[in-house]
Design a protein around this motif. Structure first.
Motif, PDB file in Angstrom:
ATOM      1  N   VAL A 106     -40.432 125.816   9.371  1.00 29.53           N
ATOM      2  CA  VAL A 106     -40.376 127.338   9.795  1.00 29.53           C
ATOM      3  C   VAL A 106     -38.883 127.628   9.577  1.00 29.53           C
ATOM      4  O   VAL A 106     -38.075 126.975  10.472  1.00 29.53           O
ATOM      5  N   GLU A 107     -38.527 128.661   8.812  1.00 30.95           N
ATOM      6  CA  GLU A 107     -37.203 128.775   8.743  1.00 30.95           C
ATOM      7  C   GLU A 107     -37.168 130.190   8.847  1.00 30.95           C
ATOM      8  O   GLU A 107     -36.454 131.006   8.097  1.00 30.95           O
ATOM      9  N   CYS A 108     -37.592 131.277   9.828  1.00 33.81           N
ATOM     10  CA  CYS A 108     -37.595 132.647   9.743  1.00 33.81           C
ATOM     11  C   CYS A 108     -36.897 133.138  11.072  1.00 33.81           C
ATOM     12  O   CYS A 108     -36.869 134.364  11.367  1.00 33.81           O
ATOM     13  N   ALA A 109     -36.522 132.283  11.951  1.00 31.82           N
ATOM     14  CA  ALA A 109     -35.704 132.633  13.131  1.00 31.82           C
ATOM     15  C   ALA A 109     -34.778 133.804  12.755  1.00 31.82           C
ATOM     16  O   ALA A 109     -34.776 134.662  13.871  1.00 31.82           O
ATOM     17  N   ASP A 110     -34.018 133.736  11.749  1.00 29.99           N
ATOM     18  CA  ASP A 110     -32.896 134.800  11.771  1.00 29.99           C
ATOM     19  C   ASP A 110     -33.638 136.185  11.208  1.00 29.99           C
ATOM     20  O   ASP A 110     -32.965 137.059  11.920  1.00 29.99           O
ATOM     21  N   ARG A 111     -34.567 136.059  10.475  1.00 28.19           N
ATOM     22  CA  ARG A 111     -35.427 137.396  10.355  1.00 28.19           C
ATOM     23  C   ARG A 111     -35.733 138.054  11.486  1.00 28.19           C
ATOM     24  O   ARG A 111     -35.609 139.134  11.539  1.00 28.19           O
ATOM     25  N   VAL A 112     -36.425 137.058  12.364  1.00 34.79           N
ATOM     26  CA  VAL A 112     -37.075 137.555  13.351  1.00 34.79           C
ATOM     27  C   VAL A 112     -35.981 138.120  14.382  1.00 34.79           C
ATOM     28  O   VAL A 112     -36.215 139.279  14.990  1.00 34.79           O
ATOM     29  N   MET A 113     -35.098 137.254  14.599  1.00 32.64           N
ATOM     30  CA  MET A 113     -34.137 137.650  15.400  1.00 32.64           C
ATOM     31  C   MET A 113     -33.267 138.787  15.140  1.00 32.64           C
ATOM     32  O   MET A 113     -33.171 139.587  16.153  1.00 32.64           O
ATOM     33  N   ARG A 114     -33.020 139.352  13.863  1.00 27.53           N
ATOM     34  CA  ARG A 114     -32.660 140.616  13.719  1.00 27.53           C
ATOM     35  C   ARG A 114     -33.417 141.650  14.034  1.00 27.53           C
ATOM     36  O   ARG A 114     -32.978 142.498  14.427  1.00 27.53           O
ATOM     37  N   VAL A 115     -34.790 141.626  13.772  1.00 29.62           N
ATOM     38  CA  VAL A 115     -35.526 142.694  14.168  1.00 29.62           C
ATOM     39  C   VAL A 115     -35.563 142.623  15.565  1.00 29.62           C
ATOM     40  O   VAL A 115     -35.463 143.868  16.274  1.00 29.62           O
ATOM     41  N   MET A 116     -35.706 141.626  16.379  1.00 29.31           N
ATOM     42  CA  MET A 116     -35.928 141.669  17.767  1.00 29.31           C
ATOM     43  C   MET A 116     -34.486 142.161  18.397  1.00 29.31           C
ATOM     44  O   MET A 116     -34.360 142.911  19.339  1.00 29.31           O
ATOM     45  N   LEU A 117     -33.391 142.041  17.910  1.00 34.28           N
ATOM     46  CA  LEU A 117     -32.237 142.521  18.522  1.00 34.28           C
ATOM     47  C   LEU A 117     -31.828 143.883  17.949  1.00 34.28           C
ATOM     48  O   LEU A 117     -31.384 144.640  18.828  1.00 34.28           O
ATOM     49  N   ALA A 118     -32.230 144.345  16.870  1.00 36.47           N
ATOM     50  CA  ALA A 118     -32.170 145.543  16.580  1.00 36.47           C
ATOM     51  C   ALA A 118     -33.066 146.595  17.517  1.00 36.47           C
ATOM     52  O   ALA A 118     -32.778 147.742  17.849  1.00 36.47           O
ATOM     53  N   ALA A 119     -34.242 145.820  18.120  1.00 35.46           N
ATOM     54  CA  ALA A 119     -34.846 146.813  18.770  1.00 35.46           C
ATOM     55  C   ALA A 119     -34.029 147.097  20.178  1.00 35.46           C
ATOM     56  O   ALA A 119     -34.545 147.864  20.872  1.00 35.46           O
ATOM     57  N   ARG A 120     -32.858 146.272  20.540  1.00 37.08           N
ATOM     58  CA  ARG A 120     -32.242 146.632  21.798  1.00 37.08           C
ATOM     59  C   ARG A 120     -31.511 148.097  21.601  1.00 37.08           C
ATOM     60  O   ARG A 120     -30.879 148.650  22.480  1.00 37.08           O
ATOM     61  N   GLN A 121     -31.497 148.453  20.334  1.00 41.01           N
ATOM     62  CA  GLN A 121     -30.648 149.768  19.941  1.00 41.01           C
ATOM     63  C   GLN A 121     -31.084 150.933  20.948  1.00 41.01           C
ATOM     64  O   GLN A 121     -32.262 150.962  20.955  1.00 41.01           O
ATOM     65  N   ARG A 122     -30.534 151.681  21.493  1.00 39.12           N
ATOM     66  CA  ARG A 122     -30.774 152.791  22.347  1.00 39.12           C
ATOM     67  C   ARG A 122     -31.214 153.902  21.337  1.00 39.12           C
ATOM     68  O   ARG A 122     -31.225 154.035  20.182  1.00 39.12           O
ATOM     69  N   LEU A 226     -39.598 129.740  17.747  1.00 39.92           N
ATOM     70  CA  LEU A 226     -40.157 128.494  18.530  1.00 39.92           C
ATOM     71  C   LEU A 226     -40.236 127.277  18.038  1.00 39.92           C
ATOM     72  O   LEU A 226     -39.671 126.226  18.280  1.00 39.92           O
ATOM     73  N   LEU A 227     -41.129 127.409  16.960  1.00 39.49           N
ATOM     74  CA  LEU A 227     -41.436 126.276  16.192  1.00 39.49           C
ATOM     75  C   LEU A 227     -40.164 125.739  15.324  1.00 39.49           C
ATOM     76  O   LEU A 227     -39.903 124.500  15.397  1.00 39.49           O
ATOM     77  N   GLU A 228     -39.500 126.523  15.064  1.00 43.83           N
ATOM     78  CA  GLU A 228     -38.062 126.230  14.235  1.00 43.83           C
ATOM     79  C   GLU A 228     -37.287 125.649  15.202  1.00 43.83           C
ATOM     80  O   GLU A 228     -36.581 124.749  14.923  1.00 43.83           O
ATOM     81  N   ALA A 229     -37.213 126.172  16.502  1.00 49.08           N
ATOM     82  CA  ALA A 229     -36.204 125.716  17.341  1.00 49.08           C
ATOM     83  C   ALA A 229     -36.706 124.045  17.880  1.00 49.08           C
ATOM     84  O   ALA A 229     -35.894 123.242  18.333  1.00 49.08           O
ATOM     85  N   LEU A 230     -38.019 124.021  17.805  1.00 46.58           N
ATOM     86  CA  LEU A 230     -38.664 122.735  17.995  1.00 46.58           C
ATOM     87  C   LEU A 230     -38.620 121.780  17.067  1.00 46.58           C
ATOM     88  O   LEU A 230     -39.218 120.639  17.212  1.00 46.58           O
ATOM     89  N   GLY A 231     -38.162 122.036  15.925  1.00 47.63           N
ATOM     90  CA  GLY A 231     -38.164 121.597  14.596  1.00 47.63           C
ATOM     91  C   GLY A 231     -39.642 121.187  13.977  1.00 47.63           C
ATOM     92  O   GLY A 231     -39.952 119.996  13.684  1.00 47.63           O
ATOM     93  N   LEU A 232     -40.505 121.914  14.332  1.00 47.29           N
ATOM     94  CA  LEU A 232     -41.886 121.738  13.892  1.00 47.29           C
ATOM     95  C   LEU A 232     -42.233 122.614  12.666  1.00 47.29           C
ATOM     96  O   LEU A 232     -41.642 123.444  12.128  1.00 47.29           O
ATOM     97  N   GLU A 233     -43.308 122.034  11.699  1.00 45.83           N
ATOM     98  CA  GLU A 233     -43.759 122.959  10.500  1.00 45.83           C
ATOM     99  C   GLU A 233     -45.005 123.323  11.094  1.00 45.83           C
ATOM    100  O   GLU A 233     -45.745 123.128  12.126  1.00 45.83           O
ATOM    101  N   ALA A 234     -45.206 124.623  10.238  1.00 47.62           N
ATOM    102  CA  ALA A 234     -46.513 125.451  10.353  1.00 47.62           C
ATOM    103  C   ALA A 234     -47.281 125.452   9.372  1.00 47.62           C
ATOM    104  O   ALA A 234     -46.809 125.157   7.862  1.00 47.62           O
ATOM    105  N   VAL A 235     -48.533 125.488   9.741  1.00 49.15           N
ATOM    106  CA  VAL A 235     -49.635 125.479   8.501  1.00 49.15           C
ATOM    107  C   VAL A 235     -50.300 126.857   8.780  1.00 49.15           C
ATOM    108  O   VAL A 235     -50.737 126.927  10.121  1.00 49.15           O
TER     109      VAL A 235
END
Lengths: 489, 489
Positions: A106-122, A226-235
């Protein structure tokens, strides 16, 4: 007496009967769009109920989008387009596709993060993150319980509440889980800092880096980093909008796919699809995995928010092997900011408790106590009944808005729980680009690809229905519709 | 005027001057052990100060172990043995030994866990875990701030406070760090659920499973299962009770030992040793590691609790490369149960913030707000001045008790910060066995081997001084002394 006036014989709190009475007048056209509804005092006299009952009824109708308050003037029936849709005005449902049985890091953390952080915008119309608006939650009441805990039990609330956490709260959680078909005691429950921590602990307890985890497709986007941070693969396993993870696909995966260490799913109120898995499927999956010694992590975050008379049973209720871990939270029903969640780890309890102690020592004491106190007061059940109806109404308004503003060929789920709407745009649309374009115009969405480890759902998006329906939300959907049409050229 | 009566010219709050006046009378023998001190009303008239000032002074003297309240009767001077020790009555200091430069996987979580969980037992004399007794903390005052936050800002406290967390709190933390020699802004600080989470995030941000981490020996026992949970190896660096991690040993390790990914240390108030690293050492270590691109994680949990006029500078203040990560907490100074800590991650900020979001989503909002509010009130500085003196007194009483009850050949540290005493028993003693034997008699201790990845310090133990000194504590030390003598046969 109200009953004789309103003809509401089915009981329920008085304010609900009053609300139903007024809703009935609007439904029959006795009160029309733009028309002023009776003043609070007038209705109170007409129905022989208290002022506060009428106020509560009007507040409820307001939240449901039927009436609106105009300053210095009173309550008015909202224009038709803000009310419940009629049949045929919601988009058709999306279809499900079979998937290859290949695991991938899983290597999507950055993409997810970008979306999650954007949501903090007022100043956004917040259709992205699944955050309930405070006005839907019993904010003031909870605050009173917290204040009481802080004053009355200062020494307890400032001290560590080591794992498994507050006994009073664990008792309340165990009590609620009876409705989910689970006979467990306080000793089987462990309090966590929200279900995010619960999921993290569950995953860490049952996996080692490099292991493969079977996930729904689409799945909750918070799971993937979360999977990425724990070094896990996803199917990814294909998931039906109404019935959840496809049992045949899971069977095929277990028979012919890579070795799966654990399956993660949301059978009772799916995020993002809003479906509820039938009990037979839950039982089949529990048996399937139990027989093979494969663990299952069940995210029950939306379990209390199903739009049906009886709370769905959890999959863990069908587990005969102890390998099912149930995770839940009060973030969508009470207070996201309190960070109070829970986990019933089954046979993994010792490992989960150890990890909780090691990784975070303890959950904050005062908020645990406030939630326990609130649950013990009995107010939760009333609040949930109302919240489910509110979310159902909001979702209906949202779906109608999508039908009105989005181009032909758009599909949308028919959620039977939670507050999320999954939308499939016509082929050729790019939801990630739409996310950026919409943000620039003050609207947040959750683009489809962040719900998949392999970036599927490029033309899908998720909308948050836990915002109060308003002309601003309607306008946000119009903005999205315009941007989508522009993409289609 | 008090000054003319008590001869106290150095200023400070009035109650402290009154306390010093009475302490002086006890010190000079004017008031002797067992004697009744002047009644509150009497002293208030004698010194021309308010009743509440005298009450506060007496409370302080009580916490310091000089006087005790007897119900219905007043305050009395405590027996001599409960008062500050005289020179020569504390045990000699332990020595430091060089260590081999070999990394080893950490597999002590179960041992640590057993000790941590044992400490939850009720009715213990809690000399084990480093938990401050609620009576030392501004429990009621904090509770008022929390209650205010809950009532006044209900919507804010129930909403998510996504990373980096409360701006008001981050500003307060940054302000306090000026004293530690660090010029950072609120944007450099991230709020965490206690320093345990801060350390976890820091370690995860700078390591991958299999990496080697250099740790102090002895080190904080909570660190070791954290390393184990993250799949890291540890190499121990000998650590001096007064000056912290030995710089020459660290140099030798970097020159000839295995590749080290990060060094973890507590230079400002060491747990368990109570030492403070000299500034020159901090600078040398910062340069040493910075030049080699090795990260350093600095646990500043006890940084505010040094018994010296000026707060120690943090090692990060000497870091010219951005590779130093500073972690701290309000658990030992305000409220362990609030779970409010912080991290200044330097150049690892993006990764740390991402991990915080992914692994726990957010820190509880109400407790962040309450701590921010309390800090802004200005009460923290006063509280800290008092707390340091109290901890110093308690530690002196504890050391004297050890000298009185433990066998010849026992050594103990001379802590210059914090509330922990490290004790080295005569060769042949088994601290792990002592832990079990003492628990059976209602006394908890922290046995030496849990402070080492390789089980060193078999004949050492740590005592928690943040319990109010009392005959029960004195008796607990006598119990320990008896058990130790029995071990020595």
């Amino acid at each position: 007496m109200l009953r004789s006036v309103a003809g509401q014989g089915e009981g329920g709190p008085l304010y609900e009967q009053v609300a139903a009475h007024v809703a009935g007048l609007i439904g029959k056209g006795t009160l029309r769009a733009g028309q002023r509804v009776p003043s609070v005092r007038r209705l109170s006299e007409q129905l022989d109920v208290s002022i506060s009952t009428v106020l509560e009824a009007y507040r409820q109708l307001e939240v449901r989008g039927l009436i609106e308050a105009r300053p210095q003037s009173g309550y008015y029936v909202r224009p038709d387009y803000l009310r419940r849709p009629h049949s045929g005005t919601t988009p058709p449902e999306p279809a499900t596709r079979r998937l290859p049985l290949e695991p991938a890091p899983v290597e999507c953390a950055d993409r997810v993060m970008r979306v999650m952080l954007a949501a903090r915008q007022r100043d956004l119309v917040p259709l992205g993150a699944a955050v309930p608006a405070p006005e839907f939650l019993p904010t003031a009441e909870l605050g009173r319980h917290l204040a009481r805990a802080a004053r009355t039990f200062a020494a307890e609330t400032t001290s560590y509440d080591f794992p498994p956490g507050s006994l009073a709260l664990r008792q309340q959680v165990a009590l609620r889980l009876i409705e989910a078909g689970l006979a467990c005691g306080a000793e089987d429950v462990l309090i966590t800092s929200g279900s995010t921590e619960a999921m993290m602990l569950a995953l860490k307890a049952v996996t080692r880096p490099g292991d493969t985890v079977a996930v729904e497709s689409p799945t909750y986007y918070g799971l993937l980093p979360l999977l990425e941070a724990l070094g896990l693969e996803a199917v990814e396993v294909c998931t039906n909008p109404r019935t959840g993870m496809c049992v045949e696909s899971l069977e095929a995966l277990l028979a012919r796919g890579p070795a799966v260490k654990v399956v993660v799913l949301m059978p009772s109120g799916h995020n993002p699809l809003g479906g509820i898995m039938p009990d037979e499927h839950k039982e089949r999956i529990a048996d399937l995995l139990g027989a093979r010694g494969i663990a299952v992590i069940e995210d029950d975050t939306y379990g209390e928010l199903a739009f049906q008379p009886r709370r769905p049973r959890c999959l863990k209720a069908f587990d005969r092997h102890g390998g099912a871990i149930l995770c839940g939270s009060f973030s969508k029903t009470l207070a996201p900011g309190y960070r109070v969640g829970w986990i019933v780890p089954g046979k993994f309890r010792p490992e989960v408790q150890k990890l909780k102690l090691v990784l975070s020592l303890a959950t904050a004491s005062p908020t645990q106590q406030a939630v326990a106190d609130y649950l013990a007061s009995g107010a939760f059940e009333r609040h949930l009944r109302r919240l489910r109806r509110v979310y159902q109404d909001q979702l209906a308004l949202l779906a109608e808005g999508v039908a009105r503003h989005f181009p032909e060929g758009t599909r949308a789920t028919r959620p039977v729980g939670g507050h999320l709407l999954w939308v499939e745009l016509p082929e050729g649309c790019d939801a990630l680009a739409l996310h950026d374009q919409a943000l620039a115009e003050g609207v947040s969405i959750a683009p489809g690809p962040i719900f998949s480890a392999t970036g599927r759902f490029g033309n899908c998006l998720r909308l948050n229905g836990a915002v109060l329906w308003s002309p601003a939300v309607d306008h946000a959907l119009a903005v999205l519709g315009r941007l989508i049409r522009r993409q289609l050229g």
